[in-house]
Design a protein around this motif. Structure first.
Motif, PDB file in Angstrom:
ATOM      1  N   ALA A  97      36.218  15.719  46.794  1.00  0.00           N
ATOM      2  CA  ALA A  97      34.789  15.614  47.076  1.00  0.00           C
ATOM      3  C   ALA A  97      34.583  14.920  48.408  1.00  0.00           C
ATOM      4  CB  ALA A  97      34.064  14.845  45.971  1.00  0.00           C
ATOM      5  N   GLN A  98      33.692  15.446  49.208  1.00  0.00           N
ATOM      6  CA  GLN A  98      33.354  14.779  50.464  1.00  0.00           C
ATOM      7  C   GLN A  98      32.178  13.844  50.259  1.00  0.00           C
ATOM      8  OE1 GLN A  98      34.193  16.426  53.981  1.00  0.00           O
ATOM      9  NE2 GLN A  98      32.868  15.171  55.220  1.00  0.00           N
ATOM     10  N   LEU A  99      32.312  12.634  50.764  1.00  0.00           N
ATOM     11  CA  LEU A  99      31.244  11.651  50.775  1.00  0.00           C
ATOM     12  C   LEU A  99      30.723  11.575  52.194  1.00  0.00           C
ATOM     13  CD1 LEU A  99      33.077   8.815  48.779  1.00  0.00           C
ATOM     14  CD2 LEU A  99      31.928  10.859  47.881  1.00  0.00           C
ATOM     15  N   TYR A 100      29.389  11.581  52.354  1.00  0.00           N
ATOM     16  CA  TYR A 100      28.857  11.509  53.707  1.00  0.00           C
ATOM     17  C   TYR A 100      27.635  10.599  53.757  1.00  0.00           C
ATOM     18  CZ  TYR A 100      25.153  15.003  52.623  1.00  0.00           C
ATOM     19  OH  TYR A 100      24.081  15.676  52.106  1.00  0.00           O
ATOM     20  N   TRP A 101      27.334  10.139  54.960  1.00  0.00           N
ATOM     21  CA  TRP A 101      26.216   9.213  55.187  1.00  0.00           C
ATOM     22  C   TRP A 101      25.649   9.480  56.567  1.00  0.00           C
ATOM     23  CZ3 TRP A 101      25.936   5.424  59.032  1.00  0.00           C
ATOM     24  CH2 TRP A 101      24.870   4.518  58.930  1.00  0.00           C
ATOM     25  N   HIS A 102      24.338   9.352  56.706  1.00  0.00           N
ATOM     26  CA  HIS A 102      23.667   9.586  57.980  1.00  0.00           C
ATOM     27  C   HIS A 102      23.040   8.309  58.514  1.00  0.00           C
ATOM     28  CE1 HIS A 102      22.969  14.096  56.878  1.00  0.00           C
ATOM     29  NE2 HIS A 102      24.204  13.830  57.245  1.00  0.00           N
ATOM     30  N   THR A 103      23.145   8.126  59.814  1.00  0.00           N
ATOM     31  CA  THR A 103      22.489   6.996  60.453  1.00  0.00           C
ATOM     32  C   THR A 103      20.989   7.053  60.202  1.00  0.00           C
ATOM     33  OG1 THR A 103      24.185   7.011  62.167  1.00  0.00           O
ATOM     34  CG2 THR A 103      22.152   5.792  62.636  1.00  0.00           C
ATOM     35  N   LYS A 104      20.422   8.249  60.319  1.00  0.00           N
ATOM     36  CA  LYS A 104      19.021   8.481  59.987  1.00  0.00           C
ATOM     37  C   LYS A 104      18.991   9.340  58.731  1.00  0.00           C
ATOM     38  CE  LYS A 104      14.657  10.382  61.708  1.00  0.00           C
ATOM     39  NZ  LYS A 104      13.971  11.061  62.856  1.00  0.00           N
ATOM     40  N   ALA A 105      18.424   8.804  57.660  1.00  0.00           N
ATOM     41  CA  ALA A 105      18.455   9.499  56.371  1.00  0.00           C
ATOM     42  C   ALA A 105      17.753  10.847  56.446  1.00  0.00           C
ATOM     43  CB  ALA A 105      17.796   8.645  55.300  1.00  0.00           C
ATOM     44  N   PRO A 106      18.398  11.921  55.938  1.00  0.00           N
ATOM     45  CA  PRO A 106      17.738  13.223  55.900  1.00  0.00           C
ATOM     46  C   PRO A 106      16.678  13.260  54.813  1.00  0.00           C
ATOM     47  CG  PRO A 106      19.837  13.356  54.779  1.00  0.00           C
ATOM     48  CD  PRO A 106      19.746  11.963  55.369  1.00  0.00           C
ATOM     49  N   SER A 107      15.822  14.265  54.869  1.00  0.00           N
ATOM     50  CA  SER A 107      14.760  14.412  53.863  1.00  0.00           C
ATOM     51  C   SER A 107      14.645  15.882  53.496  1.00  0.00           C
ATOM     52  CB  SER A 107      13.426  13.897  54.400  1.00  0.00           C
ATOM     53  OG  SER A 107      12.406  14.057  53.428  1.00  0.00           O
ATOM     54  N   TYR A 108      15.136  16.251  52.294  1.00  0.00           N
ATOM     55  CA  TYR A 108      15.072  17.621  51.802  1.00  0.00           C
ATOM     56  C   TYR A 108      14.159  17.670  50.578  1.00  0.00           C
ATOM     57  CZ  TYR A 108      19.473  18.004  54.459  1.00  0.00           C
ATOM     58  OH  TYR A 108      20.447  17.959  55.429  1.00  0.00           O
ATOM     59  N   ALA A 109      13.435  18.756  50.434  1.00  0.00           N
ATOM     60  CA  ALA A 109      12.534  18.909  49.293  1.00  0.00           C
ATOM     61  C   ALA A 109      13.325  18.979  47.990  1.00  0.00           C
ATOM     62  CB  ALA A 109      11.701  20.177  49.465  1.00  0.00           C
ATOM     63  N   PRO A 110      12.761  18.489  46.889  1.00  0.00           N
ATOM     64  CA  PRO A 110      13.430  18.613  45.586  1.00  0.00           C
ATOM     65  C   PRO A 110      13.683  20.076  45.247  1.00  0.00           C
ATOM     66  CG  PRO A 110      11.595  17.075  45.465  1.00  0.00           C
ATOM     67  CD  PRO A 110      11.486  17.755  46.797  1.00  0.00           C
ATOM     68  N   LEU A 111      14.727  20.312  44.479  1.00  0.00           N
ATOM     69  CA  LEU A 111      15.088  21.661  44.080  1.00  0.00           C
ATOM     70  C   LEU A 111      14.239  22.127  42.900  1.00  0.00           C
ATOM     71  CD1 LEU A 111      18.969  21.234  44.145  1.00  0.00           C
ATOM     72  CD2 LEU A 111      17.542  22.265  45.932  1.00  0.00           C
ATOM     73  N   LYS A 112      14.008  23.442  42.818  1.00  0.00           N
ATOM     74  CA  LYS A 112      13.337  23.994  41.642  1.00  0.00           C
ATOM     75  C   LYS A 112      14.270  23.988  40.444  1.00  0.00           C
ATOM     76  CE  LYS A 112       9.854  26.918  43.867  1.00  0.00           C
ATOM     77  NZ  LYS A 112       9.314  28.302  43.993  1.00  0.00           N
ATOM     78  N   THR A 113      15.534  24.284  40.677  1.00  0.00           N
ATOM     79  CA  THR A 113      16.558  24.209  39.636  1.00  0.00           C
ATOM     80  C   THR A 113      17.785  23.537  40.230  1.00  0.00           C
ATOM     81  OG1 THR A 113      17.444  26.415  40.168  1.00  0.00           O
ATOM     82  CG2 THR A 113      15.749  26.285  38.458  1.00  0.00           C
ATOM     83  N   VAL A 114      18.474  22.731  39.430  1.00  0.00           N
ATOM     84  CA  VAL A 114      19.653  22.004  39.899  1.00  0.00           C
ATOM     85  C   VAL A 114      20.899  22.856  39.648  1.00  0.00           C
ATOM     86  CG1 VAL A 114      21.071  19.939  39.599  1.00  0.00           C
ATOM     87  CG2 VAL A 114      18.568  19.780  39.479  1.00  0.00           C
ATOM     88  N   PRO A 115      21.683  23.140  40.677  1.00  0.00           N
ATOM     89  CA  PRO A 115      22.887  23.955  40.485  1.00  0.00           C
ATOM     90  C   PRO A 115      23.968  23.191  39.734  1.00  0.00           C
ATOM     91  CG  PRO A 115      22.785  23.156  42.734  1.00  0.00           C
ATOM     92  CD  PRO A 115      21.489  22.770  42.092  1.00  0.00           C
ATOM     93  N   GLU A 116      24.915  23.933  39.185  1.00  0.00           N
ATOM     94  CA  GLU A 116      26.045  23.351  38.470  1.00  0.00           C
ATOM     95  C   GLU A 116      27.283  23.344  39.358  1.00  0.00           C
ATOM     96  OE1 GLU A 116      24.937  25.131  34.032  1.00  0.00           O
ATOM     97  OE2 GLU A 116      26.495  26.077  35.265  1.00  0.00           O
ATOM     98  N   ASN A 117      27.941  22.226  39.428  1.00  0.00           N
ATOM     99  CA  ASN A 117      29.271  22.160  40.012  1.00  0.00           C
ATOM    100  C   ASN A 117      30.232  22.634  38.928  1.00  0.00           C
ATOM    101  OD1 ASN A 117      31.573  21.536  41.450  1.00  0.00           O
ATOM    102  ND2 ASN A 117      31.276  19.322  41.367  1.00  0.00           N
ATOM    103  N   ARG A 118      30.885  23.773  39.146  1.00  0.00           N
ATOM    104  CA  ARG A 118      31.720  24.394  38.110  1.00  0.00           C
ATOM    105  C   ARG A 118      33.191  24.119  38.406  1.00  0.00           C
ATOM    106  NH1 ARG A 118      29.426  28.255  34.786  1.00  0.00           N
ATOM    107  NH2 ARG A 118      31.321  29.531  34.811  1.00  0.00           N
ATOM    108  N   ILE A 119      33.830  23.370  37.511  1.00  0.00           N
ATOM    109  CA  ILE A 119      35.203  22.929  37.708  1.00  0.00           C
ATOM    110  C   ILE A 119      36.067  23.444  36.570  1.00  0.00           C
ATOM    111  CG2 ILE A 119      36.707  20.902  37.814  1.00  0.00           C
ATOM    112  CD1 ILE A 119      34.336  19.393  39.058  1.00  0.00           C
ATOM    113  N   TYR A 120      37.215  24.027  36.903  1.00  0.00           N
ATOM    114  CA  TYR A 120      38.177  24.507  35.916  1.00  0.00           C
ATOM    115  C   TYR A 120      39.366  23.555  35.872  1.00  0.00           C
ATOM    116  CZ  TYR A 120      35.639  28.929  35.614  1.00  0.00           C
ATOM    117  OH  TYR A 120      34.675  29.895  35.406  1.00  0.00           O
ATOM    118  N   LEU A 121      39.700  23.086  34.673  1.00  0.00           N
ATOM    119  CA  LEU A 121      40.802  22.151  34.476  1.00  0.00           C
ATOM    120  C   LEU A 121      41.760  22.664  33.422  1.00  0.00           C
ATOM    121  CD1 LEU A 121      38.745  18.818  34.260  1.00  0.00           C
ATOM    122  CD2 LEU A 121      39.978  19.684  36.258  1.00  0.00           C
ATOM    123  N   THR A 122      42.996  22.154  33.466  1.00  0.00           N
ATOM    124  CA  THR A 122      43.939  22.392  32.383  1.00  0.00           C
ATOM    125  C   THR A 122      43.913  21.192  31.457  1.00  0.00           C
ATOM    126  OG1 THR A 122      45.824  21.386  33.501  1.00  0.00           O
ATOM    127  CG2 THR A 122      45.395  23.731  33.956  1.00  0.00           C
TER     128      THR A 122
END
Length: 310
Positions: A165-190
């Motif tokens: 996973a990438q962690l990131y940070w901005h000197t000036k905080a970005p501003s994005y509109a809330p999502l209509k639906t939240v996507p799923e992070n899909r992970i396959y494990l053994t």
């Protein structure tokens, strides 16, 4: 390398995740306890800042963005050619902001430096250094040490099971509109690393296990007449679906990194196909959820679904 203001606007979307692993998950009590340990200390900002990386085949960026926006709506930044890795590389890059999730789209002009290119998601940190410390304290390894970009800092951590996973940070905080639906992070494990992954992942995200189906319908992942373990997680970083399997997966399952919720799957698939996408599997209905696997121009594979079995 000097970067333009357009480049600076685009770089927020840099991220990384890829992985496989598995075993028994923590109990519900364990997940609640794990969430309690770090939930108050989470550095999450919101799921609209969780971006999926899309690496398209050379020359397919415009076709991908056009198809995606025709399917889901949304806007995109201007295409720029820049360097988004800590070592020399060149890529065309765009940030797509759609109601179902944000994507960073890359069309590399040079070989992609390792470990970039196998990622699935990344998270904006409210406090970057704290986020790195919390990830390591949770049991994640630091695989790309923090590096500066023109608008902030980045690092890559790896959870047990090989999930980056990438962690990131901005000197000036970005501003994005809330999502209509939240996507799923899909992970396959053994089964071998699922427990260690979940313990670490829940600790870092402050998440909770919403459901843990020990005998989910295998038809959901293309394995008819079989069962698998399906775990759903909710956190301030967004939703996650963990599929614990024997690795006997038919194509294209396991190639998708993100699942997108839509109100009307039939009409969404129609728009996608008209715009140049291909339905690879489905639609399939199981336990109140109808889903399909779609390949967009440039090779990006995504799961689309209507309804939910949680």
């Amino acid at each position: 390398m000097k970067k333009s203001k357009a480049t600076v606007r685009l770089l927020p979307a840099l991220l990384l995740v890829a992985g496989i692993g598995g075993f028994a998950a923590p109990s519900s009590a364990e997940s609640r306890n794990a969430a309690a340990v770090l939930s108050d200390a989470t550095t999450a900002v919101g799921p609209q800042y969780d971006t999926t990386h899309v690496y398209v085949t050379p020359g397919a960026m415009d076709a991908f963005v056009t198809c995606w926006e025709a399917t889901f709506g949304g806007t995109n930044t201007a295409k720029v050619v820049t360097q988004v890795t800590p070592t020399p590389s060149t890529t065309a890059s765009e940030l797509v902001l759609s109601p179902v999730g944000a994507l960073s789209v890359f069309d590399f002009r040079t070989p992609v430096p390792y470990p970039f290119g196998a990622e699935r998601t990344g998270w904006l940190m409210s406090d970057f250094d704290k986020g790195v410390r919390l990830a390591r304290a949770s049991g994640a390894a630091l695989v790309v040490a923090p590096f500066d970009d023109p608008i902030g800092r980045d690092a890559v951590v790896q959870f047990p099971g090989g999930v980056n996973a990438q962690l990131y940070w901005h000197t000036k905080a970005p501003s994005y509109a809330p999502l209509k639906t939240v996507p799923e992070n899909r992970i396959y494990l053994t089964r071998d690393s699922a427990r260690a992954f979940l313990t670490s992942y829940l600790r870092f995200t402050g998440g909770r296990i919403v459901s843990d189906d020990q005998a989910a319908d295998g038809g959901q992942i293309g394995t008819l007449d079989e069962t698998y373990r399906r775990i759903t997680i909710s956190s301030h970083f967004g939703d996650t679906v963990v599929s614990v399997t024997d690795g006997h997966l038919p194509y294209p399952f396991g190639r998708e990194t993100t699942g997108y919720a839509v109100k009307d799957l039939t009409s969404t698939l129609h728009r996608a196909e008209v715009a140049g996408a291909k339905v690879l599997w489905g639609p399939n209905t199981s336990q109140g959820r109808t889903s399909a696997m779609v390949q967009f121009p440039g090779g990006y594979v995504a799961e689309l679904h209507q309804g939910d079995d949680r």
